[in-house]
Design an enzyme around this catalytic site. Structure first.
Site, short mmCIF file in Angstrom:
data_model
loop_
_atom_site.label_atom_id
_atom_site.label_comp_id
_atom_site.label_asym_id
_atom_site.label_seq_id
_atom_site.Cartn_x
_atom_site.Cartn_y
_atom_site.Cartn_z
N SER A 120 -5.48 -1.65 -0.66
CA SER A 120 -4.74 -2.88 -0.91
C SER A 120 -3.23 -2.65 -0.94
O SER A 120 -2.75 -1.52 -0.79
CB SER A 120 -5.21 -3.52 -2.21
OG SER A 120 -6.57 -3.87 -2.14
N HIS A 121 -2.52 -3.74 -1.20
CA HIS A 121 -1.05 -3.74 -1.18
C HIS A 121 -0.44 -2.71 -2.13
O HIS A 121 -0.94 -2.47 -3.23
CB HIS A 121 -0.53 -5.13 -1.53
CG HIS A 121 -0.87 -5.54 -2.94
ND1 HIS A 121 -0.06 -5.26 -4.02
CD2 HIS A 121 -1.94 -6.20 -3.46
CE1 HIS A 121 -0.60 -5.73 -5.12
NE2 HIS A 121 -1.74 -6.31 -4.81
N ASP A 122 0.62 -2.07 -1.65
CA ASP A 122 1.45 -1.17 -2.46
C ASP A 122 0.72 0.09 -2.93
O ASP A 122 1.19 0.77 -3.84
CB ASP A 122 2.04 -1.91 -3.67
CG ASP A 122 2.94 -3.06 -3.26
OD1 ASP A 122 4.11 -2.80 -2.90
OD2 ASP A 122 2.47 -4.22 -3.27
N ASN A 140 -1.45 -1.37 -5.96
CA ASN A 140 -0.56 -0.54 -6.76
C ASN A 140 -1.21 0.72 -7.32
O ASN A 140 -0.73 1.29 -8.30
CB ASN A 140 0.04 -1.36 -7.91
CG ASN A 140 0.93 -2.48 -7.42
OD1 ASN A 140 2.00 -2.26 -6.87
ND2 ASN A 140 0.46 -3.71 -7.61
#
Length: 260
Positions: A120-122, A140
């Protein structure tokens, strides 16, 4: 050497494609994409805006690289995903770019993402990690070098996994996994030092015993993880590996798996 690009691939003329790449039919590549030399992109792969990819990567059928973040905070900002060299990304893998301007999703070198994995993102991933079938890494998260996720592992948001650890099949965790250990079960618990990986790293048997002793203090002690970190420093001979363990534990914000 010029790249071999199928005329049936849909590639923006603004995309930057390196030398000696092989791009199969029905690949879709958007404008703001950079792909390094000697990459192989198999059919039905989508590589979307914000993707920066190094050399010698293989992206298999149905994968989506640089997908929009699945994050309610995403408002369309320009963000990026960086992928290093020599990664193998198998079928139907999804990797999201970052959520906010200036953010980055980062995948290092030599990683192997098996079918259906989702990063997922980051997310930040080091080098030489394995993501088993259907493993899902939420936003994250931070993954150290040489981490192995078995089949269908779920890492919840903001968790960290230290270098050289292994998470067994079907595990879900919401706390940090320290370096050099094996965890698994439901709920997730500490299962011992990861001697297979430590041996592969060439870590001396004496140091391996010190690592096992350090984790006995962490997981069998009655105090907090910060108390355990102090005890490790006081009672276990120091080495680079022990120093990494102490630093990891001291910087946890979510706590450590298997420890109340």
């Amino acid at each position: 050497m010029a790249s071999d690009i199928s005329p049936r691939a849909e590639i923006s003329p603004r995309a930057n494609i390196g030398d000696n790449c092989k791009i199969f039919p029905f690949v879709y590549i958007e404008d703001d994409v950079v792909i390094g030399d000697n990459c192989i992109i198999f059919p039905f792969v989508s590589i979307l805006d914000g993707t920066r990819m190094g050399s010698h990567n293989k992206i298999h059928q149905g994968s989506v690289i640089g997908a929009l973040p699945q994050d309610f905070d995403f408002v369309g900002e320009k963000t990026e995903i960086f992928i290093g060299d020599n990664n193998i990304i198998r079928e139907n893998v999804v990797i999201n770019r970052a959520t906010h301007r200036g953010g980055q999703t980062v995948i290092g070198n030599g990683n192997f993402l098996m079918e259906g994995a989702h990063l997922s993102h980051d997310v930040k991933v080091g080098d030489n990690c394995v993501f088993g079938y259907g493993t899902k890494i939420a936003g994250n998260c931070e993954i150290g070098n040489g981490v192995i996720f078995s089949t269908s592992v779920i890492a919840n948001a903001n968790t960290r996994v230290g270098v050289g650890s292994m998470i067994q099949a079907g595990s879900t965790f919401s706390k940090d996994v320290p370096p050099y250990i094996v965890v698994g079960g439901k709920p997730v618990e500490y299962l011992g030092a990861n001697h297979t990986m430590l041996t592969a790293y060439g870590i001396d048997e004496k140091v391996q015993r010190h690592i096992a002793n350090a984790y006995r203090l962490v997981f069998n002690g009655q105090g907090s993880v910060l108390d355990a970190a102090r005890q490790v420093e006081e009672q276990v001979p120091m080495s680079d590996e022990i120093r990494k363990i102490v630093q990891f534990i001291r910087t946890t914000t979510l706590g450590v798996v298997g420890k109340m």
